[in-house]
Design a protein around this motif. Structure first.
Motif, PDB file in Angstrom:
ATOM      1  N   ASP A   1     -12.675  -7.003   6.059  1.00  9.50           N
ATOM      2  CA  ASP A   1     -13.650  -6.717   5.179  1.00  9.50           C
ATOM      3  C   ASP A   1     -13.725  -8.194   4.031  1.00  9.50           C
ATOM      4  O   ASP A   1     -14.598  -8.173   3.464  1.00  9.50           O
ATOM      5  CB  ASP A   1     -13.621  -5.397   4.378  1.00  9.50           C
ATOM      6  CG  ASP A   1     -13.808  -4.353   5.125  1.00  9.50           C
ATOM      7  OD1 ASP A   1     -14.621  -4.738   6.554  1.00  9.50           O
ATOM      8  OD2 ASP A   1     -13.602  -3.283   4.851  1.00  9.50           O
ATOM      9  N   GLN A   2     -12.400  -8.639   3.850  1.00 14.22           N
ATOM     10  CA  GLN A   2     -12.149  -9.601   2.978  1.00 14.22           C
ATOM     11  C   GLN A   2     -12.624 -11.121   3.487  1.00 14.22           C
ATOM     12  O   GLN A   2     -12.489 -11.913   2.737  1.00 14.22           O
ATOM     13  CB  GLN A   2     -10.630  -9.659   2.502  1.00 14.22           C
ATOM     14  CG  GLN A   2     -10.104  -8.355   1.704  1.00 14.22           C
ATOM     15  CD  GLN A   2     -10.511  -8.447   0.556  1.00 14.22           C
ATOM     16  OE1 GLN A   2     -10.299  -9.024  -0.407  1.00 14.22           O
ATOM     17  NE2 GLN A   2     -11.021  -7.054  -0.058  1.00 14.22           N
TER      18      GLN A   2
ATOM     19  N   ARG B   1      -8.539  -3.623   8.705  1.00 12.40           N
ATOM     20  CA  ARG B   1     -10.085  -3.420   8.320  1.00 12.40           C
ATOM     21  C   ARG B   1     -10.045  -4.174   6.758  1.00 12.40           C
ATOM     22  O   ARG B   1     -11.156  -4.790   6.661  1.00 12.40           O
ATOM     23  CB  ARG B   1     -10.382  -1.879   8.331  1.00 12.40           C
ATOM     24  CG  ARG B   1     -10.792  -1.402   9.641  1.00 12.40           C
ATOM     25  CD  ARG B   1     -11.425  -0.027   9.190  1.00 12.40           C
ATOM     26  NE  ARG B   1     -11.464   0.722  10.789  1.00 12.40           N
ATOM     27  CZ  ARG B   1     -11.471   1.868  10.830  1.00 12.40           C
ATOM     28  NH1 ARG B   1     -11.074   2.850   9.940  1.00 12.40           N
ATOM     29  NH2 ARG B   1     -11.574   2.461  12.261  1.00 12.40           N
ATOM     30  N   HIS B   2      -9.316  -3.923   6.085  1.00 15.36           N
ATOM     31  CA  HIS B   2      -9.087  -4.451   4.738  1.00 15.36           C
ATOM     32  C   HIS B   2      -9.399  -5.931   4.830  1.00 15.36           C
ATOM     33  O   HIS B   2     -10.387  -6.551   3.936  1.00 15.36           O
ATOM     34  CB  HIS B   2      -7.869  -3.974   4.094  1.00 15.36           C
ATOM     35  CG  HIS B   2      -7.804  -4.575   2.658  1.00 15.36           C
ATOM     36  ND1 HIS B   2      -8.636  -4.376   1.519  1.00 15.36           N
ATOM     37  CD2 HIS B   2      -6.944  -5.718   2.006  1.00 15.36           C
ATOM     38  CE1 HIS B   2      -8.306  -5.047   0.463  1.00 15.36           C
ATOM     39  NE2 HIS B   2      -7.345  -5.939   0.904  1.00 15.36           N
TER      40      HIS B   2
ATOM     41  N   LEU C   1      -4.419   0.940  -2.201  1.00 16.19           N
ATOM     42  CA  LEU C   1      -3.653  -0.398  -2.405  1.00 16.19           C
ATOM     43  C   LEU C   1      -2.930  -0.554  -3.937  1.00 16.19           C
ATOM     44  O   LEU C   1      -3.481   0.081  -4.861  1.00 16.19           O
ATOM     45  CB  LEU C   1      -5.028  -1.375  -2.624  1.00 16.19           C
ATOM     46  CG  LEU C   1      -4.732  -2.784  -2.568  1.00 16.19           C
ATOM     47  CD1 LEU C   1      -4.020  -3.013  -1.648  1.00 16.19           C
ATOM     48  CD2 LEU C   1      -6.233  -3.375  -2.707  1.00 16.19           C
TER      49      LEU C   1
ATOM     50  N   VAL D   1       0.974  -1.321   0.188  1.00 16.01           N
ATOM     51  CA  VAL D   1      -0.072   0.058  -0.197  1.00 16.01           C
ATOM     52  C   VAL D   1       0.812   1.173   0.006  1.00 16.01           C
ATOM     53  O   VAL D   1       1.895   1.365   0.196  1.00 16.01           O
ATOM     54  CB  VAL D   1      -0.824   0.161   1.297  1.00 16.01           C
ATOM     55  CG1 VAL D   1      -1.838  -1.104   1.317  1.00 16.01           C
ATOM     56  CG2 VAL D   1      -0.188  -0.011   2.543  1.00 16.01           C
TER      57      VAL D   1
ATOM     58  N   TRP E   1      -5.676   0.604   8.634  1.00 17.48           N
ATOM     59  CA  TRP E   1      -6.225   0.529   7.313  1.00 17.48           C
ATOM     60  C   TRP E   1      -6.341  -1.107   6.627  1.00 17.48           C
ATOM     61  O   TRP E   1      -7.218  -1.705   6.490  1.00 17.48           O
ATOM     62  CB  TRP E   1      -5.631   1.335   6.244  1.00 17.48           C
ATOM     63  CG  TRP E   1      -6.271   1.312   4.889  1.00 17.48           C
ATOM     64  CD1 TRP E   1      -7.409   2.226   4.249  1.00 17.48           C
ATOM     65  CD2 TRP E   1      -5.938   0.259   3.769  1.00 17.48           C
ATOM     66  NE1 TRP E   1      -7.678   1.843   2.898  1.00 17.48           N
ATOM     67  CE2 TRP E   1      -7.065   0.706   2.779  1.00 17.48           C
ATOM     68  CE3 TRP E   1      -5.235  -0.717   3.547  1.00 17.48           C
ATOM     69  CZ2 TRP E   1      -7.048   0.119   1.368  1.00 17.48           C
ATOM     70  CZ3 TRP E   1      -5.436  -1.466   2.435  1.00 17.48           C
ATOM     71  CH2 TRP E   1      -6.257  -0.907   1.330  1.00 17.48           C
ATOM     72  N   LEU E   2      -5.305  -1.878   6.883  1.00 19.69           N
ATOM     73  CA  LEU E   2      -4.737  -3.060   6.613  1.00 19.69           C
ATOM     74  C   LEU E   2      -5.816  -3.948   7.420  1.00 19.69           C
ATOM     75  O   LEU E   2      -6.441  -5.230   6.562  1.00 19.69           O
ATOM     76  CB  LEU E   2      -3.548  -3.385   6.809  1.00 19.69           C
ATOM     77  CG  LEU E   2      -2.539  -2.965   5.650  1.00 19.69           C
ATOM     78  CD1 LEU E   2      -0.830  -3.198   6.314  1.00 19.69           C
ATOM     79  CD2 LEU E   2      -2.603  -3.443   4.241  1.00 19.69           C
TER      80      LEU E   2
ATOM     81  N   SER F   1      -2.272  -6.781  -3.942  1.00 19.54           N
ATOM     82  CA  SER F   1      -2.830  -7.325  -3.340  1.00 19.54           C
ATOM     83  C   SER F   1      -2.255  -8.737  -3.256  1.00 19.54           C
ATOM     84  O   SER F   1      -1.614  -9.153  -3.992  1.00 19.54           O
ATOM     85  CB  SER F   1      -4.075  -7.754  -3.895  1.00 19.54           C
ATOM     86  OG  SER F   1      -5.113  -6.293  -3.887  1.00 19.54           O
TER      87      SER F   1
END
Ligand code: IMP
Ligand code: MG
Length: 174
Positions: A116-117, A112-113, A81, A66, A109-110, A84
């Motif tokens: 979410d995934q 949460r990312h 990003l 990122v 951020w990571l 990935s």
């Protein structure tokens, strides 16, 4: 840069000893779990390489990159990003590996990312917790060392893309 403007903070041996301890702890904690260790590029590549070799479990590895664009105030920074992981984290236990956590923006951020995934869990392992400038609250589950302040280079940490190859960690005094 000559040797007069860098001061050693963590020797190669000190780093290796601590990584052994981290690896043992992680091996215990993840015994029955499907683990994917994700390194945050570029700074974590050396730490990641040493850490995974101290984890005595079957595991998958991957990387994410990122970039953060800060204003004059780092808390206004935005994360973008760049690349990935190539595998899905769905229902996997993600262990994020970072070189250093400063304001906490990137790691917040990571985490949460990957939640979410669809990750089953997300934990954080950072070689260095630079606590002084923390602005974004995050939980660091595995910390190598806590350093209160200063700009560090070596063992993956860069200044303007240089010095990542130094085998120890130094305080850069400009
Ligand atoms: P944060 O989002 O403010 O926590 O910033 C984390 C990122 O900033 C790290 O992954 C590093 O790339 C970089 N960084 C922060 N402090 C240092 C340092 O002392 N030396 C080298 N890079 C640093
Ligand atoms: Mg980094």
């Amino acid at each position: 840069m000559n040797s007069s403007n860098k001061e050693i903070v963590l020797s190669r041996q000190t780093i290796q000893n601590r990584i052994q301890e981290l690896g043992q702890q992680i091996s215990k904690d993840y015994q029955t779990k499907d683990i994917i260790v994700i390194g945050v590029l570029k700074g974590a590549f050396i730490f990641m390489a040493d850490l995974v070799r101290e984890i005595d479990l079957p595991l998958a590895t991957d990387f994410i990159q990122v970039s953060s664009y800060g204003g004059s105030d780092s808390s206004s920074g935005k994360i973008t990003l760049v690349s990935s992981p190539s595998q899905s984290v769905d229902n996997k236990h993600v262990l994020l590996v970072e070189d250093i956590i400063d304001t906490g923006l990137t790691m917040q951020w990571l985490a949460r990312h990957f939640t979410d995934q669809g990750a089953a869990s997300v934990k954080v392992c950072s070689l260095i917790d630079k606590s002084e400038r923390r602005e974004h609250e995050i939980q660091i589950d595995y910390t190598g060392f806590t350093v209160s302040q200063g700009f560090l280079i070596g063992y993956g940490l860069d200044y303007d893309q240089q010095y990542r190859n130094l085998p120890a960690i130094y305080h850069l005094t400009l």
